[in-house]
Structure formats: structure tokens, C-alpha cells
Design an enzyme around this catalytic site. Sequence first.
Site: not given
Ligand SMILES: Cc1cc2nc3c(=O)[nH]c(=O)nc-3n(C[C@H](O)[C@H](O)[C@H](O)COP(=O)(O)OP(=O)(O)OC[C@H]3O[C@@H](n4cnc5c(N)ncnc54)[C@H](O)[C@@H]3O)c2cc1C
Length: 303
Positions: A176, A226, A296
Site C-alpha cells: 500500500r 481497510s 492505510e
Molecule cells: C469497499 C472498499 C473496498 C476496498 N478494497 C480494497 C482492497 O481490497 N485493496 C486495496 O488496496 N484497497 C482497497 N480499497 C481502497 C481503495 O479503493 C484503493 O486504495 C484504491 O486504489 C484507491 O483509488 P482511488 O482512485 O479511490 O484513490 P483516492 O482515494 O482518490 O486517492 C488515494 C491516494 O492516491 C492519490 N491519487 C489518486 N489518484 C491519483 C493520481 N491520478 N495521481 C496522483 N495521485 C493520485 C490521492 O491523492 C491519495 O493520496 C477499498 C475501498 C473500499 C471503499
Amino acid sequence: MDWNELAMELQKEVSGQVLTREPMARHTTWRVGGPADLLVIPDTIKDLSATFSFAADHALPVTVLGRGSNVLVRDGGIRGIVVKMFRGLTSMTIIGEDVVAEAGCYLPFLARAAAVHGLSGLEFAAGIPGTVGGAVVMNAGAHGDSMGDVLVQVEVMDSSGNLTRVPAGLLQLGYRTSRLMDTGETVVKVYLRLRRDEPVEIRKRMQANLARRRALQPLNMPNAGSVFKNPANASAGQLIDRCGAKGLTVGGAAVSEKHANFIVNKGRATATDIITLMEMVRRIVWDTFQVHLEPEIHIMGEG
Ligand SMILES: Cc1cc2nc3c(=O)[nH]c(=O)nc-3n(C[C@H](O)[C@H](O)[C@H](O)COP(=O)(O)OP(=O)(O)OC[C@H]3O[C@@H](n4cnc5c(N)ncnc54)[C@H](O)[C@@H]3O)c2cc1C
């Protein structure tokens, strides 16, 4: 600052949407978070560079987000410009075993598209509700696999609008984490290499992963996955559960009864409720097991 005036000025430069004093609760899966002064949803890479240039001209900080599925935005919101890389920049191309996806692609859609093309490697991602860009930054993973296993390189933009391709080997991808969390670069395009397999077999594995999630995770209430990372050789969820913290509540936030490492928004939670609950959980786990839980999720914005 007159945000409406600035929004109108910026809107002349970009084809995507520009919003003023936009509640971040509308843009995070936890459904909490105060307003962003300006929120931009870029449609094109040109929109993105125009936004960075506008921010530099007006000395405004920029925060880049994807789907907002791994962030907690505090109740005071985010100052300056939030760039939301979701719903814009969503093109994807599949040639042979190579996949090129813009950062705003929804990861579960990409995983399904790969399966249809008989490409294996993203089965783990079918239930991760974020963007491809966010998944690379977080090195998202599940069921023993992660983005790092399929990533070849990324294209990033710096705050001056310069584009560079960076091989996966230089991203310091770990559990992560990635170097991208510190560089301030924005992921605009992701290059993956998948493996050929029977679409039926790929879909079976995907369905099994999704069924496991439905059985174990509180998907019917707003959450951000998480909350804490698993400490070495332990499961954060099991530690929290063994402390009897399931159901612990602060305001509208509660430790899920279904999965102890999830905090759910029961309807009216504030970011402060969630942060207070996180601190309580950390203290209980420390007092019981002398284990330090590291978040996380990324906490951002003003209190
Ligand atoms: C129901 C549920 C289940 C989940 N299961 C998992 C799982 O199994 N495994 C897991 O790893 N995660 C899981 N997650 C967490 C999450 O979905 C992941 O970490 C996902 O990859 C985050 O993507 P996001 O686009 O929502 O990023 P965001 O939450 O919008 O951003 C996350 C971070 O990345 C940065 N960021 C986002 N996009 C960019 C970009 N294009 N360029 C630079 N920086 C950027 C943001 O500034 C922030 O610091 C889960 C979440 C939920 C709600």
C-alpha cells in the site's frame, strides 16, 4: 478570494467541469468531508496541465484525487484546487497482452474489460472501487496480488505540466505504498502487461473474489475499505476484533460489525467522528497488544 470569479476564469481554460466550494462528501466513498475551494474534473491531459498552470499563476495548492475511496477529507475541506481524476481521462486500449489505461478509468471496469479479452492478472481488482491512477499510487492489492504484479510503467505529470514515463521498477512499490505518494506527480496513464487465459476461468476467479468481499465486507454502508494497514505477521481486523471493538461508535461512525478493520458511516458521520474513532481503536489495540496500527487511508484537508 472570489472563488466564483476564479472558477469562471479557469473554466475558460478547461473543457472539464469546474465547481466552486464543492462538498468533498460528494466525492469520497465515506461520504464525509468539507468543501474544496475549487474542484476540477479534467476531461483531457491538456485540461490537467492548464489546471496546474492556473494554480501556479494564482499560487493555489493542488490536491489530486481519484475516486476518493481511500481518503478521509477533514470537515473544514481542502484549500485551493482539488483535481478529481474520475469520470474524465477514462480511455483504455488493449493490444495483445498490453493494456494502456488513463488514470481516471474505474478499476473494476478495466478488470472486467481485461477478462472479456481473455486477459488474466486483474482478477484481484474487480472489487476495488477506485481509479487506475489511485490504484497505482496506493499499489492496491487483494487476494495476494497487487498492481505492482502487472504494472510496466506509468506516465506522470509534474506541477509544471511536463510528462514523463517512469518504469514500475523505479516506483518503489510496496505494501500500500509507492514513491508517487511523496513526489507530488500526477499519474495520467498506466501501462500494464497481462497474461492470456480462458475468459470463463478468469471470470470464475473474479466472481469468487467478489463473493468473498460480499460475505466479509459491509458494502451496504459508506466506507473507505481497510482503515489500518496490517502490521507485520498480523491482521489489523483480527486485532481490533479481539479487543472487542466491533460496534464501537463515535457520533455517526462505527467500527463495522462485519469487518473490524472497516469504519462505516451510519448516515451522519463527520470526519471528526471517524478520526476520533480511529484514535480510540489505535489506543485500545496498543493497550491490549502493544501493536501500533498505521492508517492505510490518507487523511487530508483542514479540521
Ligand atoms: C469497499 C472498499 C473496498 C476496498 N478494497 C480494497 C482492497 O481490497 N485493496 C486495496 O488496496 N484497497 C482497497 N480499497 C481502497 C481503495 O479503493 C484503493 O486504495 C484504491 O486504489 C484507491 O483509488 P482511488 O482512485 O479511490 O484513490 P483516492 O482515494 O482518490 O486517492 C488515494 C491516494 O492516491 C492519490 N491519487 C489518486 N489518484 C491519483 C493520481 N491520478 N495521481 C496522483 N495521485 C493520485 C490521492 O491523492 C491519495 O493520496 C477499498 C475501498 C473500499 C471503499
